[in-house]
Scaffold this active site. Structure first.
Site, PDB file in Angstrom:
ATOM      1  N   ARG A  74      -0.157  -1.445  -2.525  1.00 29.73           N
ATOM      2  CA  ARG A  74      -1.025  -0.482  -1.829  1.00 29.73           C
ATOM      3  C   ARG A  74      -2.185  -0.041  -2.721  1.00 29.73           C
ATOM      4  O   ARG A  74      -2.773   1.012  -2.504  1.00 29.73           O
ATOM      5  CB  ARG A  74      -0.203   0.710  -1.368  1.00 29.73           C
ATOM      6  CG  ARG A  74       0.777   0.365  -0.252  1.00 29.73           C
ATOM      7  CD  ARG A  74       0.679   1.339   0.878  1.00 29.73           C
ATOM      8  NE  ARG A  74       1.619   1.042   1.948  1.00 29.73           N
ATOM      9  CZ  ARG A  74       1.240   0.631   3.144  1.00 29.73           C
ATOM     10  NH1 ARG A  74      -0.023   0.464   3.425  1.00 29.73           N
ATOM     11  NH2 ARG A  74       2.143   0.402   4.069  1.00 29.73           N
ATOM     12  N   GLU A  75      -2.478  -0.819  -3.736  1.00 30.72           N
ATOM     13  CA  GLU A  75      -3.600  -0.502  -4.639  1.00 30.72           C
ATOM     14  C   GLU A  75      -4.904  -0.403  -3.847  1.00 30.72           C
ATOM     15  O   GLU A  75      -5.279  -1.326  -3.130  1.00 30.72           O
ATOM     16  CB  GLU A  75      -3.722  -1.602  -5.696  1.00 30.72           C
ATOM     17  CG  GLU A  75      -4.925  -1.481  -6.598  1.00 30.72           C
ATOM     18  CD  GLU A  75      -4.861  -0.273  -7.515  1.00 30.72           C
ATOM     19  OE1 GLU A  75      -3.868  -0.128  -8.229  1.00 30.72           O
ATOM     20  OE2 GLU A  75      -5.818   0.529  -7.506  1.00 30.72           O
ATOM     21  N   GLY A 116      -7.134  -0.341   5.464  1.00 30.45           N
ATOM     22  CA  GLY A 116      -7.507  -0.054   4.075  1.00 30.45           C
ATOM     23  C   GLY A 116      -8.018  -1.295   3.375  1.00 30.45           C
ATOM     24  O   GLY A 116      -9.037  -1.251   2.670  1.00 30.45           O
ATOM     25  N   THR A 137      -1.384  -6.201  10.752  1.00 29.83           N
ATOM     26  CA  THR A 137      -0.606  -4.965  10.683  1.00 29.83           C
ATOM     27  C   THR A 137       0.248  -4.845  11.928  1.00 29.83           C
ATOM     28  O   THR A 137      -0.185  -5.225  13.031  1.00 29.83           O
ATOM     29  CB  THR A 137      -1.454  -3.667  10.566  1.00 29.83           C
ATOM     30  OG1 THR A 137      -0.617  -2.543  10.857  1.00 29.83           O
ATOM     31  CG2 THR A 137      -2.625  -3.620  11.532  1.00 29.83           C
ATOM     32  N   ASP A 139       0.816  -2.143  13.158  1.00 30.21           N
ATOM     33  CA  ASP A 139       0.301  -0.968  13.872  1.00 30.21           C
ATOM     34  C   ASP A 139      -0.761  -1.316  14.923  1.00 30.21           C
ATOM     35  O   ASP A 139      -1.049  -0.495  15.791  1.00 30.21           O
ATOM     36  CB  ASP A 139      -0.303   0.034  12.875  1.00 30.21           C
ATOM     37  CG  ASP A 139       0.725   0.574  11.908  1.00 30.21           C
ATOM     38  OD1 ASP A 139       1.924   0.579  12.262  1.00 30.21           O
ATOM     39  OD2 ASP A 139       0.356   0.978  10.792  1.00 30.21           O
ATOM     40  N   ARG A 174      24.420  10.033  26.385  1.00 31.27           N
ATOM     41  CA  ARG A 174      23.604  10.718  25.381  1.00 31.27           C
ATOM     42  C   ARG A 174      22.116  10.499  25.603  1.00 31.27           C
ATOM     43  O   ARG A 174      21.716   9.558  26.278  1.00 31.27           O
ATOM     44  CB  ARG A 174      23.922  10.152  23.986  1.00 31.27           C
ATOM     45  CG  ARG A 174      25.178  10.698  23.373  1.00 31.27           C
ATOM     46  CD  ARG A 174      25.482   9.941  22.095  1.00 31.27           C
ATOM     47  NE  ARG A 174      26.632  10.541  21.416  1.00 31.27           N
ATOM     48  CZ  ARG A 174      27.391   9.912  20.529  1.00 31.27           C
ATOM     49  NH1 ARG A 174      27.122   8.659  20.205  1.00 31.27           N
ATOM     50  NH2 ARG A 174      28.389  10.526  19.954  1.00 31.27           N
ATOM     51  N   HIS A 183       1.725   5.763  12.026  1.00 27.56           N
ATOM     52  CA  HIS A 183       1.369   7.104  11.563  1.00 27.56           C
ATOM     53  C   HIS A 183       0.265   7.724  12.390  1.00 27.56           C
ATOM     54  O   HIS A 183       0.324   8.877  12.784  1.00 27.56           O
ATOM     55  CB  HIS A 183       0.896   7.037  10.108  1.00 27.56           C
ATOM     56  CG  HIS A 183       1.968   7.408   9.148  1.00 27.56           C
ATOM     57  ND1 HIS A 183       2.680   8.565   9.268  1.00 27.56           N
ATOM     58  CD2 HIS A 183       2.463   6.769   8.066  1.00 27.56           C
ATOM     59  CE1 HIS A 183       3.565   8.628   8.293  1.00 27.56           C
ATOM     60  NE2 HIS A 183       3.458   7.546   7.551  1.00 27.56           N
ATOM     61  N   TYR A 284      11.927  -0.193   8.115  1.00 24.61           N
ATOM     62  CA  TYR A 284      11.312  -1.425   7.613  1.00 24.61           C
ATOM     63  C   TYR A 284      11.802  -2.694   8.290  1.00 24.61           C
ATOM     64  O   TYR A 284      11.203  -3.758   8.100  1.00 24.61           O
ATOM     65  CB  TYR A 284      11.483  -1.499   6.093  1.00 24.61           C
ATOM     66  CG  TYR A 284      10.692  -0.396   5.430  1.00 24.61           C
ATOM     67  CD1 TYR A 284       9.347  -0.554   5.173  1.00 24.61           C
ATOM     68  CD2 TYR A 284      11.274   0.836   5.163  1.00 24.61           C
ATOM     69  CE1 TYR A 284       8.599   0.466   4.630  1.00 24.61           C
ATOM     70  CE2 TYR A 284      10.537   1.870   4.624  1.00 24.61           C
ATOM     71  CZ  TYR A 284       9.197   1.682   4.360  1.00 24.61           C
ATOM     72  OH  TYR A 284       8.448   2.698   3.843  1.00 24.61           O
ATOM     73  N   ARG A 287       9.158  -4.554   9.962  1.00 18.37           N
ATOM     74  CA  ARG A 287       8.157  -5.335   9.228  1.00 18.37           C
ATOM     75  C   ARG A 287       8.727  -6.604   8.625  1.00 18.37           C
ATOM     76  O   ARG A 287       7.987  -7.396   8.045  1.00 18.37           O
ATOM     77  CB  ARG A 287       7.579  -4.481   8.093  1.00 18.37           C
ATOM     78  CG  ARG A 287       6.642  -3.445   8.580  1.00 18.37           C
ATOM     79  CD  ARG A 287       5.645  -2.940   7.587  1.00 18.37           C
ATOM     80  NE  ARG A 287       5.959  -2.975   6.186  1.00 18.37           N
ATOM     81  CZ  ARG A 287       5.628  -2.020   5.327  1.00 18.37           C
ATOM     82  NH1 ARG A 287       5.020  -0.931   5.758  1.00 18.37           N
ATOM     83  NH2 ARG A 287       5.885  -2.133   4.060  1.00 18.37           N
TER      84      ARG A 287
HETATM   85  O1  F6P Z   1       2.235  -1.424   7.842  1.00 13.25           O
HETATM   86  C1  F6P Z   1       1.852  -0.192   8.375  1.00 13.25           C
HETATM   87  C2  F6P Z   1       2.997   0.746   8.282  1.00 13.25           C
HETATM   88  O2  F6P Z   1       4.047   0.065   8.839  1.00 13.25           O
HETATM   89  C3  F6P Z   1       2.870   2.108   8.935  1.00 13.25           C
HETATM   90  O3  F6P Z   1       3.170   2.164  10.300  1.00 13.25           O
HETATM   91  C4  F6P Z   1       3.805   2.931   8.124  1.00 13.25           C
HETATM   92  O4  F6P Z   1       3.508   4.268   8.184  1.00 13.25           O
HETATM   93  C5  F6P Z   1       3.595   2.385   6.756  1.00 13.25           C
HETATM   94  O5  F6P Z   1       3.278   1.028   6.926  1.00 13.25           O
HETATM   95  C6  F6P Z   1       4.739   2.619   5.821  1.00 13.25           C
HETATM   96  O6  F6P Z   1       4.801   1.647   4.820  1.00 13.25           O
HETATM   97  P1  F6P Z   1       4.970   1.882   3.253  1.00 13.25           P
HETATM   98  O7  F6P Z   1       6.188   2.714   3.074  1.00 13.25           O
HETATM   99  O8  F6P Z   1       5.105   0.497   2.732  1.00 13.25           O
HETATM  100  O9  F6P Z   1       3.749   2.561   2.764  1.00 13.25           O
END
Ligand code: F6P
Length: 360
Positions: A74-75, A116, A137, A139, A174, A183, A284, A287
Site C-alpha cells: 500500500r506504499e 490510489g 479492484t 470495489d 434468525r 469502504h 479477505y 479477495r
Molecule cells: O481492495 C479494496 C479493499 O478490499 C477495500 O474494500 C477494503 O476496505 C480494503 O481493500 C481493505 O484492505 P487492506 O486491509 O489490505 O488495506
C-alpha cells in the site's frame, strides 16, 4: 531498438491480477518483442529498486492463479506520513522512483491497481514519466471504466456466502447480517445483495435509519417470513453519523466497541426487533483465490490492450471497459476520484422493486 517497460501491482490484491500481468506481458513479448521488468511489492519496489527481468516462463501458467506474482503493497509515494519530515519524505520517494526509472532504462511504467495506484500513476506522469494504468479492484469504484477486474470474482464469492447464510438463517429463524468490503462505494454489497436476494442492503452512499430497517424486518416477519438477510458494506453509516465529522464518527465508533459495522447493525437490529441476529464478516475471502471466467476475460482484454498502447507509445492513459468496448481514458480522469453508486442507479431501483429495504 527493443523497448523496455516495468510492471507493478499495487494496493489491495484481487483475483485477476496475474491474468492481467500475463495479458500485458504475453502480448508485449510475443507480439511486440519488448523487454519486461517486474517490479516487486508495488511502488515500494520501485522506490527500492527491487526489479527483475521477466521471461515467458515467469508469466506462463498464471492465468488462473489468485494474488499477484509480483507482490503488492500500500506504499503511496506522494502521501505524507504523519510525524515524518513530510515533504522531504515525499520528495525522496519520488526522486528514488525517477532515478530507478532512468537507471532501469524504462520506456514506460505499467501500474496495475485501484484508485490510489492510478492516481499515483497520474502524478508520476505529471513528473515526466511515461505511465499506463490498468484498473483492478473488487470495489469497482474507479472512474473511467464501467468495470474493474476482481469485482466479478468477489461478487460470486459474496453471493455464494449469502446463499449459504439463507439456509442457516431459515433453520434458526434468525436475522443474518453479512458485512462485505467497500469502504466508500457500495457496488459489491449492492450487487451481491441483489444477486443473493438480501432483504436489507446498506451501502455508504445511503446513510441508514435503524428504525426504518426495524419496521421493514418486523413487517416481513408478520407476513410469515421467519428469517431475513441483511447485506452491509463495511463503509455503511447511519444517518446520524453522516452528519458528523470523520473524527467525531471515529470516536463514537471506538466508544461503542463494535469490531465493525456488521456487528453494530446486528446489535441494533436485535434491539429494534427482538429477533435473534447474527453477524458474519466475510473479509479477505472476497479477495482471494482464482479469478472468475468473466474477470479472466476482462483482465486479459485490458492487459493486451495495454500492450497495444505500449507498442504505439500512447502513454498517460488507463485502459478501460466502456460499454462493450475496450479502450482507454486519460489517467487524469480517475485521478483522485472514487466512483460511488449514484442515487438513481438502476440497481437501487431493482432492489427496491423486489421489496429490499435500502435502509431508509
Ligand atoms: O481492495 C479494496 C479493499 O478490499 C477495500 O474494500 C477494503 O476496505 C480494503 O481493500 C481493505 O484492505 P487492506 O486491509 O489490505 O488495506
Amino acid at each position: 531498438m527493443e523497448r523496455t517497460f516495468g510492471i507493478l501491482t499495487a494496493g489491495g490484491d484481487c483475483p485477476g491480477l496475474n491474468a492481467a500481468i500475463r495479458g500485458v506481458c504475453r502480448a508485449a513479448y510475443d507480439r511486440y518483442q519488448m523487454n519486461i521488468l517486474g517490479i516487486a511489492s508495488g511502488y515500494r519496489g520501485l522506490i527500492d529498486g527491487d526489479v527483475r527481468q521477466l521471461k515467458p516462463e515467469d508469466f506462463s501458467g498464471i492465468l488462473t492463479r489468485g494474488g499477484t506474482i509480483l507482490g503488492t503493497s500500500r506504499e503511496k509515494p506522494f502521501k505524507n506520513r504523519p510525524g515524518a519530515f513530510d515533504n522531504e519524505m515525499v520528495e525522496g520517494r519520488v526522486a528514488a522512483i525517477k532515478e530507478n526509472y532512468r537507471k532501469f532504462k524504462l520506456d514506460c511504467l505499467v501500474v496495475v491497481g485501484g484508485n490510489g495506484t492510478n492516481t499515483t500513476g497520474y502524478l508520476l506522469a505529471q513528473e515526466g514519466l511515461n505511465v499506463l494504468g490498468l484498473p483492478k479492484t473488487i470495489d469497482n469504484d474507479i472512474v473511467g471504466t464501467d468495470r474493474t477486474f476482481g469485482f466479478h470474482s468477489a461478487l460470486a464469492i459474496a453471493t455464494e456466502a449469502i446463499d449459504r447464510l439463507h439456509s442457516t438463517a431459515q433453520s434458526h429463524n434468525r436475522v443474518m447480517v453479512i458485512e462485505l468490503m467497500g469502504h466508500k462505494a457500495g457496488w459489491l454489497a449492492l450487487s451481491a445483495g441483489v444477486a443473493g436476494g438480501g432483504d436489507v442492503i446498506l451501502i455508504p452512499e445511503i446513510p441508514y435509519d435503524i428504525k426504518a430497517i426495524g419496521r421493514h424486518l418486523i413487517a416481513r416477519s408478520r407476513s410469515g417470513k421467519s428469517f431475513s438477510i441483511v447485506v452491509v458494506a463495511e463503509g455503511a453509516l447511519s444517518a446520524e453519523e453522516a452528519k458528523m465529522e470523520k473524527k467525531e464518527r471515529k470516536k463514537r465508533r471506538a466508544e461503542e466497541g463494535s469490531p465493525s459495522i456488521g456487528y453494530r447493525v446486528a446489535r441494533e437490529i436485535e434491539q429494534e426487533t427482538g429477533v435473534e441476529t447474527r453477524a458474519t464478516v466475510l473479509g479477505y475471502v472476497q479477495r482471494g483465490g482464482i479469478p472468475s471466467a468473466s474477470d479472466r476475460v476482462l483482465a486479459t482484454s485490458l492487459g493486451t490492450a495495454a500492450a497495444g498502447l505500449l507498442a504505439r507509445g500512447e502513454y498517460g492513459r488507463m485502459v478501460s471497459l466502456n460499454g462493450n468496448e475496450i479502450g482507454s481514458v486519460s489517467l487524469e480522469l480517475p485521478a483522485g476520484k472514487i466512483k460511488t453508486v449514484p442515487e438513481d442507479h438502476y440497481l437501487i431501483d431493482a432492489a427496491v422493486s423486489v421489496g429490499t429495504c435500502m435502509g431508509i
